[in-house]
Write an enzyme that holds these catalytic residues in place. Structure first.
Site, short mmCIF file in Angstrom:
data_model
loop_
_atom_site.label_atom_id
_atom_site.label_comp_id
_atom_site.label_asym_id
_atom_site.label_seq_id
_atom_site.Cartn_x
_atom_site.Cartn_y
_atom_site.Cartn_z
N HIS A 200 3.20 7.75 -9.52
CA HIS A 200 2.74 6.45 -9.06
C HIS A 200 3.90 5.46 -8.98
O HIS A 200 4.77 5.45 -9.86
CB HIS A 200 1.69 5.88 -10.01
CG HIS A 200 0.28 6.10 -9.58
ND1 HIS A 200 -0.47 7.16 -10.00
CD2 HIS A 200 -0.52 5.40 -8.74
CE1 HIS A 200 -1.68 7.10 -9.46
NE2 HIS A 200 -1.73 6.04 -8.68
N SER A 251 1.96 8.91 -14.07
CA SER A 251 2.52 7.59 -14.30
C SER A 251 4.03 7.68 -14.49
O SER A 251 4.54 8.65 -15.05
CB SER A 251 1.89 6.97 -15.56
OG SER A 251 2.56 5.79 -15.94
N GLU A 437 -5.87 9.83 -3.55
CA GLU A 437 -4.93 10.15 -4.61
C GLU A 437 -5.41 11.38 -5.37
O GLU A 437 -6.30 11.30 -6.21
CB GLU A 437 -4.78 8.95 -5.54
CG GLU A 437 -4.37 7.68 -4.80
CD GLU A 437 -4.12 6.52 -5.73
OE1 GLU A 437 -3.32 6.66 -6.67
OE2 GLU A 437 -4.75 5.46 -5.52
N TYR A 477 -9.69 8.29 -5.44
CA TYR A 477 -9.13 9.46 -6.13
C TYR A 477 -9.87 10.75 -5.81
O TYR A 477 -11.01 10.73 -5.34
CB TYR A 477 -9.13 9.22 -7.64
CG TYR A 477 -8.05 8.25 -8.07
CD1 TYR A 477 -6.90 8.69 -8.71
CD2 TYR A 477 -8.16 6.88 -7.81
CE1 TYR A 477 -5.89 7.82 -9.08
CE2 TYR A 477 -7.16 6.00 -8.17
CZ TYR A 477 -6.03 6.47 -8.80
OH TYR A 477 -5.03 5.62 -9.16
N ASP A 610 17.09 -11.30 0.60
CA ASP A 610 15.94 -11.08 -0.28
C ASP A 610 15.48 -9.62 -0.27
O ASP A 610 14.56 -9.25 -1.01
CB ASP A 610 14.79 -12.03 0.05
CG ASP A 610 14.24 -11.85 1.45
OD1 ASP A 610 14.61 -10.88 2.14
OD2 ASP A 610 13.44 -12.70 1.89
N SER A 612 17.69 -7.36 -1.09
CA SER A 612 18.63 -6.76 -2.03
C SER A 612 18.04 -6.67 -3.43
O SER A 612 17.29 -7.56 -3.86
CB SER A 612 19.92 -7.59 -2.08
OG SER A 612 20.51 -7.70 -0.80
N THR A 615 18.76 -9.75 -5.86
CA THR A 615 18.18 -11.09 -5.70
C THR A 615 16.70 -11.08 -6.07
O THR A 615 16.02 -10.06 -5.97
CB THR A 615 18.32 -11.57 -4.25
OG1 THR A 615 17.57 -10.71 -3.38
CG2 THR A 615 19.77 -11.62 -3.82
#
Length: 681
Positions: A200, A251, A437, A477, A610, A612, A615
């Site tokens: 995930h 996870s 999922e 799911y 923004d 990157s 940042t």
């Protein structure tokens, strides 16, 4: 939070030829992946082609592309944790969709992986324009490996309910396999890469308020920065796609779940804590905070993919095939033995759905593993939404139904009934597009079933079957029948009932068999999904008028930078700002630039945006319709010494008469110097 979504389309011109996969999510990436196949004829059904062999190393036509799909980063619900308070208020990293086009001279397939997820059928069917202009002859190579230490099964109790002999066939309770496809020109120069790994994209937790592509997006970022030296993020010809797989119970928070108020492990069966319940039970990643955990997991995924890419020498050859069907998943009958059949159900979510997962628990007193209803919540459900029918309750047993979404149709159906099942094959690589999922074991069963069908006819040998999860439409799911009985979050979120996986296995076996026998043209198209044009509405509303402090202008600096920083420091500057939603969809632009002064040319050069990793763009909505934006630049140790400045770009909304006028603005910090971190005498 972030998720990766995919969409697979393998359709003739008489079927769907365009796919979209977007939806905003921080940690979003709700990852989206689109796979689409179109056939080259444009009139009438395509004739059945004889299985004549092709030259063994005939090159494909290959094209790759990338597009910004970030959207407005303010006051938009961030998906993944179902937390209504988690709304966007800035940008951690921009979101991109990445397209890979392959043409064998007979058919063309397109696979799009996008840093978004949980899209609707409507969005998936409206046209997305994918450029084909850079297609050129090239080759594809595959490489396989395993990545440990980057994933954890978040419902091990459910996994252990699978048959013991089946579990003993596998070393881990999550899939560690990584498959990489390397795309090159005929000169051998790399032009792109596709990778699949099951985890995930939820390293960014439910406290995050910034749009983020999470761990998978960071892996793409790193590889593209490697292969496009000197280019800003989102630029350059090399495209790296990291795709979701059977991540349903997987996870990235590998430290596991602990009670945040005591530090002790959570209850194993229901993931709750003695004090505070499920909300106090939370899994943590390997880092010091969510940003560090995202960096560690993303870098691990990137490193394995980079290694496999470098060592990929096994060429993928062979024709392209695609198969697609629409399926009414509320009414699929499956023969499970000589005497018994089972059926899917109208969609419904169970009580444990509201408990959330160890990646982010729910606020109420629901717990995972609930196989009985709660009179209090059931009474509220009945009064507001209506009681589920006896048929729906019996069909979903042992799930206690919290939301009977299949019987809720106002103002529109709450869950899809008709979904697509789809598969494409690129030589001996089969990509199975799953609209949900899948858990670890569900994906293993599906891969095995598809592989058996493909290889049964002898046309496919040594095939690689990958699950492209979260593809096309989103249907929550897909657990195994055995996992469903436990009714943890994943089972409670398996919306078509306990036999959902059996139905999908049956359908995907049919697609694989049709491809193996070269009988795709004989597949029934299936019932078309509805395309809703009425009762559509926007829950967000338009942004209000922007106001600013007296004697100021939009873009003015409220908090200035310091004169000098060292490598490793954090620069922060705050501007008078408008609502970022006013900027609309500023694809291929930015709210932020960090610029260095070039003394040779006396010009300012943009070195970060923004998009990157270094940042962070924060938007804070204040009182009296005023707001401000804070830009942070985390100076890397590799940043050259020199003079820098930070700029912010935005739009503010004002009302003139009866009309709202949106006006651009910009602001610039003072110039500051960056020096080396250490001084030597």
């Amino acid at each position: 939070m972030a998720c990766r979504k995919k969409v697979c389309c393998g359709a003739s011109v008489l079927e769907v030829t365009l796919a979209v996969l977007f939806t905003l999510m921080t940690a979003v990436s709700v990852t989206l992946i689109a796979v689409m196949a179109t056939r080259k004829t444009d009139t009438g059904p395509e004739p059945t082609l004889p299985p004549s062999p092709e030259p063994p190393h005939k090159p494909y036509l290959i094209g790759v592309g990338r597009a910004d799909c970030t959207g407005p980063p303010a006051e938009i619900p961030l998906m993944g944790y179902a937390n209504p308070e988690q709304t966007a208020a800035g940008i951690h990293t921009r979101l991109y969709s990445r397209a890979f086009i392959i043409d064998d001279g007979r058919r063309r397939v397109v696979f799009v992986t996008s840093d978004v997820g949980m899209i609707s059928q409507r969005l998936r069917l409206e046209s997305i324009d994918i450029a084909h202009s850079n297609m050129k002859p090239g080759r594809i190579y595959r490489s396989r490996g395993e990545l440990d230490g980057s994933s954890l099964n978040r419902s091990p109790h459910s996994y252990l309910n699978n048959p013991e002999d089946e579990r003993h066939r596998y070393k881990w309770n999550t899939d560690k396999q990584v498959l990489v496809l390397k795309f090159t020109g005929l000169d051998g120069d790399g032009i792109g890469m596709l990778s699949w790994f099951a985890v995930h994209a939820v390293s960014m937790n439910l406290t995050n308020r910034m749009v983020s592509s999470d761990n998978m997006g960071y892996a793409s970022y790193l590889l593209e920065q490697d292969k496009n030296p000197g280019q800003l993020p989102g630029q350059g010809g090399f495209v790296a796609g990291f795709s979701s797989s059977n991540l349903g119970d997987v996870s990235p928070n590998i430290k596991g779940p602990h009670c945040v108020n005591t530090g002790l492990p959570c209850d194993y069966l229901n993931s709750s804590c003695p004090v505070g319940g499920t909300k106090m039970c939370m899994a943590f990643g390997p880092g010091e905070d969510m940003f560090d955990s995202t960096r560690i997991i993303g870098h691990s995924i990137y490193s394995k993919a980079k290694e496999l890419y470098a060592n990929a020498v096994e060429e993928v050859t062979g024709f392209l095939h695609s198969a697609h069907q629409w399926v009414n998943m509320t009414d699929v009958t499956v023969q499970i033995n000589d005497t018994h059949t089972v059926s899917t159900c109208k969609p419904a979510l169970g009580h444990s759905f509201a408990a959330g997962t160890t990646d982010g628990g729910g606020d109420l007193n629901f717990t995972q593993g609930a196989v009985e209803g709660d009179p209090f919540w059931d009474g509220i459900r009945d009064a507001i939404l209506g009681k589920p029918s006896n048929q729906t309750q019996e069909c979903h047993h042992p799930k206690p139904i919290l939301f009977n979404t299949g019987e809720m149709n106002w103002p529109l159906p709450w869950h899809p009934q008709i979904v697509d099942v789809q598969m494409i094959t690129i030589g001996s690589v089969a990509v199975v597009a799953v609209p949900g999922e899948m858990t670890t074991m569900s994906g293993r069963r599906l891969r095995e079933a598809v592989k058996q069908e493909l290889e049964s006819e002898g046309a496919f040998r040594d095939s690689d079957v990958v699950i492209a999860g979260l593809s096309n439409v989103y249907t929550h799911y897909i657990t195994t029948y055995e996992e469903y009985q436990v009714q943890r979050y994943e089972g409670a979120s398996t919306i078509y009932g306990p036999h959902t996986l059996s139905a999908y296995l049956n359908k995907y076996r049919g697609l694989a068999r049709a491809i193996a026998q070269d009988k795709v043209s004989e597949l029934p198209v299936g019932p078309q999904p509805p395309f809703f044009e009425k009762n559509l509405f926007n829950l967000m509303g338009a942004p209000t008028v922007d106001k600013k402090p007296d004697n100021s202008s939009f873009g003015d600096v409220l908090q200035q930078v310091y004169p000098v920083y060292r490598q490793g420091d954090v620069v922060s500057v705050t501007f008078v700002a408008g609502n970022p939603r006013n900027s609309g969809d500023i694809r291929d632009k930015t709210f932020v630039t960090v610029e260095i002064h070039d003394n040779r040319t006396n010009n300012w050069e943009v070195v970060y945006t923004d998009a990157s990793w270094e940042t962070r763009f924060h938007w804070l909505k204040g009182s009296n319709q005023q707001s401000n934006s804070t830009v942070e630049w985390h100076i890397p140790l590799s940043a050259p010494s020199g003079s820098y400045r930070i700029r912010h770009f935005g739009h503010h909304r004002q009302r003139k008469g009866l009309q709202a006028v949106i006006t651009p603005y910009q602001g610039t910090s003072h110039v500051f110097r960056v020096t080396a971190s250490f001084y030597y005498q």
